[in-house]
Design a protein around this motif. Structure first.
Motif, PDB file in Angstrom:
ATOM      1  N   GLU A   1      68.908  40.440  67.191  1.00  0.00           N
ATOM      2  CA  GLU A   1      70.067  39.045  66.843  1.00  0.00           C
ATOM      3  C   GLU A   1      70.775  38.685  67.858  1.00  0.00           C
ATOM      4  O   GLU A   1      71.370  39.338  68.646  1.00  0.00           O
ATOM      5  CB  GLU A   1      70.789  39.329  65.486  1.00  0.00           C
ATOM      6  CG  GLU A   1      70.015  39.776  64.275  1.00  0.00           C
ATOM      7  CD  GLU A   1      69.615  39.062  63.220  1.00  0.00           C
ATOM      8  OE1 GLU A   1      70.079  37.818  63.159  1.00  0.00           O
ATOM      9  OE2 GLU A   1      68.543  39.555  62.453  1.00  0.00           O
ATOM     10  N   ASP A   2      71.183  37.368  67.955  1.00  0.00           N
ATOM     11  CA  ASP A   2      71.888  36.762  69.030  1.00  0.00           C
ATOM     12  C   ASP A   2      73.429  37.341  69.010  1.00  0.00           C
ATOM     13  O   ASP A   2      73.899  37.561  70.096  1.00  0.00           O
ATOM     14  CB  ASP A   2      72.106  35.225  68.911  1.00  0.00           C
ATOM     15  CG  ASP A   2      70.813  34.544  69.324  1.00  0.00           C
ATOM     16  OD1 ASP A   2      70.014  35.170  70.233  1.00  0.00           O
ATOM     17  OD2 ASP A   2      70.582  33.257  68.763  1.00  0.00           O
ATOM     18  N   TRP A   3      74.116  37.747  67.477  1.00  0.00           N
ATOM     19  CA  TRP A   3      75.307  38.277  67.353  1.00  0.00           C
ATOM     20  C   TRP A   3      75.444  39.583  68.334  1.00  0.00           C
ATOM     21  O   TRP A   3      76.675  39.923  68.610  1.00  0.00           O
ATOM     22  CB  TRP A   3      75.738  38.375  66.074  1.00  0.00           C
ATOM     23  CG  TRP A   3      75.020  39.195  65.145  1.00  0.00           C
ATOM     24  CD1 TRP A   3      73.869  38.564  64.402  1.00  0.00           C
ATOM     25  CD2 TRP A   3      74.883  40.669  64.973  1.00  0.00           C
ATOM     26  NE1 TRP A   3      73.361  39.781  63.815  1.00  0.00           N
ATOM     27  CE2 TRP A   3      73.953  40.830  64.143  1.00  0.00           C
ATOM     28  CE3 TRP A   3      75.678  41.737  65.734  1.00  0.00           C
ATOM     29  CZ2 TRP A   3      73.755  41.956  63.747  1.00  0.00           C
ATOM     30  CZ3 TRP A   3      75.424  42.834  65.334  1.00  0.00           C
ATOM     31  CH2 TRP A   3      74.343  43.261  64.308  1.00  0.00           C
ATOM     32  N   MET A   4      74.326  40.365  68.445  1.00  0.00           N
ATOM     33  CA  MET A   4      74.601  41.591  69.350  1.00  0.00           C
ATOM     34  C   MET A   4      74.585  41.375  70.643  1.00  0.00           C
ATOM     35  O   MET A   4      74.933  42.328  71.431  1.00  0.00           O
ATOM     36  CB  MET A   4      73.181  42.447  69.224  1.00  0.00           C
ATOM     37  CG  MET A   4      73.082  42.848  67.399  1.00  0.00           C
ATOM     38  SD  MET A   4      71.689  43.846  66.907  1.00  0.00           S
ATOM     39  CE  MET A   4      70.325  43.050  67.681  1.00  0.00           C
ATOM     40  N   ARG A   5      74.521  40.258  71.233  1.00  0.00           N
ATOM     41  CA  ARG A   5      74.504  40.050  72.866  1.00  0.00           C
ATOM     42  C   ARG A   5      75.657  39.107  73.323  1.00  0.00           C
ATOM     43  O   ARG A   5      75.838  38.784  74.258  1.00  0.00           O
ATOM     44  CB  ARG A   5      73.060  39.513  73.211  1.00  0.00           C
ATOM     45  CG  ARG A   5      72.208  40.595  73.066  1.00  0.00           C
ATOM     46  CD  ARG A   5      70.772  40.115  73.718  1.00  0.00           C
ATOM     47  NE  ARG A   5      70.356  39.151  72.628  1.00  0.00           N
ATOM     48  CZ  ARG A   5      69.491  39.689  71.530  1.00  0.00           C
ATOM     49  NH1 ARG A   5      69.561  40.859  71.312  1.00  0.00           N
ATOM     50  NH2 ARG A   5      69.016  38.888  70.829  1.00  0.00           N
ATOM     51  N   ALA A   6      76.639  38.987  72.242  1.00  0.00           N
ATOM     52  CA  ALA A   6      77.811  38.126  72.749  1.00  0.00           C
ATOM     53  C   ALA A   6      78.702  38.851  73.661  1.00  0.00           C
ATOM     54  O   ALA A   6      78.915  40.359  73.511  1.00  0.00           O
ATOM     55  CB  ALA A   6      78.674  37.797  71.178  1.00  0.00           C
ATOM     56  N   GLU A   7      79.655  38.291  74.316  1.00  0.00           N
ATOM     57  CA  GLU A   7      80.434  38.813  75.389  1.00  0.00           C
ATOM     58  C   GLU A   7      81.805  39.274  74.844  1.00  0.00           C
ATOM     59  O   GLU A   7      82.797  38.771  75.431  1.00  0.00           O
ATOM     60  CB  GLU A   7      80.590  37.866  76.550  1.00  0.00           C
ATOM     61  CG  GLU A   7      79.048  38.017  77.484  1.00  0.00           C
ATOM     62  CD  GLU A   7      79.107  37.531  78.892  1.00  0.00           C
ATOM     63  OE1 GLU A   7      80.383  37.187  79.275  1.00  0.00           O
ATOM     64  OE2 GLU A   7      78.064  37.551  79.513  1.00  0.00           O
ATOM     65  N   GLU A   8      81.754  39.919  73.573  1.00  0.00           N
ATOM     66  CA  GLU A   8      82.672  40.543  73.240  1.00  0.00           C
ATOM     67  C   GLU A   8      82.680  41.833  72.354  1.00  0.00           C
ATOM     68  O   GLU A   8      81.479  42.331  72.298  1.00  0.00           O
ATOM     69  CB  GLU A   8      83.524  39.769  72.095  1.00  0.00           C
ATOM     70  CG  GLU A   8      83.782  38.376  72.499  1.00  0.00           C
ATOM     71  CD  GLU A   8      84.380  37.512  71.266  1.00  0.00           C
ATOM     72  OE1 GLU A   8      85.231  38.019  70.613  1.00  0.00           O
ATOM     73  OE2 GLU A   8      83.755  36.465  71.036  1.00  0.00           O
ATOM     74  N   ASP A   9      83.626  42.846  72.334  1.00  0.00           N
ATOM     75  CA  ASP A   9      83.422  44.306  71.933  1.00  0.00           C
ATOM     76  C   ASP A   9      82.788  43.816  70.650  1.00  0.00           C
ATOM     77  O   ASP A   9      83.167  43.168  69.512  1.00  0.00           O
ATOM     78  CB  ASP A   9      84.525  45.111  72.057  1.00  0.00           C
ATOM     79  CG  ASP A   9      84.442  46.405  71.479  1.00  0.00           C
ATOM     80  OD1 ASP A   9      83.387  46.788  71.932  1.00  0.00           O
ATOM     81  OD2 ASP A   9      85.304  47.108  71.048  1.00  0.00           O
ATOM     82  N   LEU A  10      81.834  44.853  70.236  1.00  0.00           N
ATOM     83  CA  LEU A  10      81.187  44.972  68.658  1.00  0.00           C
ATOM     84  C   LEU A  10      81.400  46.422  68.409  1.00  0.00           C
ATOM     85  O   LEU A  10      81.034  47.373  69.024  1.00  0.00           O
ATOM     86  CB  LEU A  10      79.903  44.464  69.189  1.00  0.00           C
ATOM     87  CG  LEU A  10      78.841  44.452  67.894  1.00  0.00           C
ATOM     88  CD1 LEU A  10      79.204  43.284  66.834  1.00  0.00           C
ATOM     89  CD2 LEU A  10      77.446  44.242  68.210  1.00  0.00           C
ATOM     90  N   GLU A  11      81.556  46.493  66.918  1.00  0.00           N
ATOM     91  CA  GLU A  11      81.586  47.838  66.251  1.00  0.00           C
ATOM     92  C   GLU A  11      80.520  47.740  65.301  1.00  0.00           C
ATOM     93  O   GLU A  11      80.314  46.761  64.312  1.00  0.00           O
ATOM     94  CB  GLU A  11      82.966  48.008  65.548  1.00  0.00           C
ATOM     95  CG  GLU A  11      84.126  47.964  66.671  1.00  0.00           C
ATOM     96  CD  GLU A  11      85.494  48.146  66.241  1.00  0.00           C
ATOM     97  OE1 GLU A  11      85.539  48.739  65.032  1.00  0.00           O
ATOM     98  OE2 GLU A  11      86.392  47.634  66.587  1.00  0.00           O
ATOM     99  N   VAL A  12      79.782  48.607  65.230  1.00  0.00           N
ATOM    100  CA  VAL A  12      78.505  48.720  64.358  1.00  0.00           C
ATOM    101  C   VAL A  12      78.695  50.045  63.547  1.00  0.00           C
ATOM    102  O   VAL A  12      78.749  51.177  64.169  1.00  0.00           O
ATOM    103  CB  VAL A  12      76.982  48.567  65.016  1.00  0.00           C
ATOM    104  CG1 VAL A  12      76.218  48.747  63.913  1.00  0.00           C
ATOM    105  CG2 VAL A  12      76.954  47.399  65.947  1.00  0.00           C
ATOM    106  N   THR A  13      78.721  49.813  62.075  1.00  0.00           N
ATOM    107  CA  THR A  13      78.540  50.954  61.073  1.00  0.00           C
ATOM    108  C   THR A  13      77.179  51.082  60.394  1.00  0.00           C
ATOM    109  O   THR A  13      76.956  49.925  59.883  1.00  0.00           O
ATOM    110  CB  THR A  13      79.835  51.123  60.189  1.00  0.00           C
ATOM    111  OG1 THR A  13      80.946  50.816  61.191  1.00  0.00           O
ATOM    112  CG2 THR A  13      79.875  52.139  59.415  1.00  0.00           C
ATOM    113  N   ILE A  14      76.648  51.961  60.422  1.00  0.00           N
ATOM    114  CA  ILE A  14      75.502  52.370  59.845  1.00  0.00           C
ATOM    115  C   ILE A  14      75.599  53.464  58.420  1.00  0.00           C
ATOM    116  O   ILE A  14      76.060  54.292  59.037  1.00  0.00           O
ATOM    117  CB  ILE A  14      74.329  52.696  60.642  1.00  0.00           C
ATOM    118  CG1 ILE A  14      74.061  51.540  61.741  1.00  0.00           C
ATOM    119  CG2 ILE A  14      73.037  52.801  59.755  1.00  0.00           C
ATOM    120  CD1 ILE A  14      73.131  52.006  62.793  1.00  0.00           C
ATOM    121  N   SER A  15      75.331  53.059  57.370  1.00  0.00           N
ATOM    122  CA  SER A  15      75.642  54.218  56.457  1.00  0.00           C
ATOM    123  C   SER A  15      74.411  54.300  55.365  1.00  0.00           C
ATOM    124  O   SER A  15      73.855  53.030  55.260  1.00  0.00           O
ATOM    125  CB  SER A  15      77.012  53.576  55.564  1.00  0.00           C
ATOM    126  OG  SER A  15      76.940  52.439  55.124  1.00  0.00           O
TER     127      SER A  15
END
Length: 137
Positions: free
Chosen positions: A79-93
């Motif tokens: 997805e495009d939101w994964m490549r934006a130039e800002e820090d991203l935090e992902v949680t998988i549960s």
């Protein structure tokens, strides 16, 4: 050498040494894809949440069927939101199994700021395992 001249030279040396460290052109780690597969012998519900600046920008829950004869069920996010130039935090549960989180800031420390990372996650009897590999952006 006079004290004034020494300070001028030291100031110039300090500016020269730190010139590459101070920049408005900060680069960010980008996530190319997130793949999650179920390797358990029972169905699993997995939720993926992504935050940027403490705001949820993506949240989705998936129901994965149990592994059957080597065939796995899962999802591949690109997805495009994964490549934006800002820090991203992902949680998988995975409900009642495990939860894991990672951020592009942490990945930047391990892989460098200019890389894209592909993530592969398995849900198995040990919980959620995350594997990273460098990839082209």
């Amino acid at each position: 050498m006079s004290g004034q001249k020494r300070r001028e030279i030291m100031g110039a040396v300090a500016a020269l040494l730190t010139s590459g460290c101070i920049s408005d052109d900060e680069s960010y780690m980008k996530i190319q894809e997130i793949e999650v597969v179920n390797l358990r012998e029972e169905d699993v519900e997995v939720t993926i949440v992504a935050k940027r600046n403490n705001e949820i920008i993506y949240e989705s829950t998936f129901e994965f069927k149990a592994i059957q004869g080597g065939s796995t069920d899962g999802v591949n996010l690109d997805e495009d939101w994964m490549r934006a130039e800002e820090d991203l935090e992902v949680t998988i549960s995975a409900v009642s199994i495990d939860e894991t989180a990672f951020s592009t800031a942490d990945l930047s420390q391990d892989y460098g700021n200019t890389d894209c990372i592909s993530t592969f996650c398995t849900v198995d009897t040990n919980g959620i395992n995350v594997y990273y590999s460098r990839t082209e952006c």
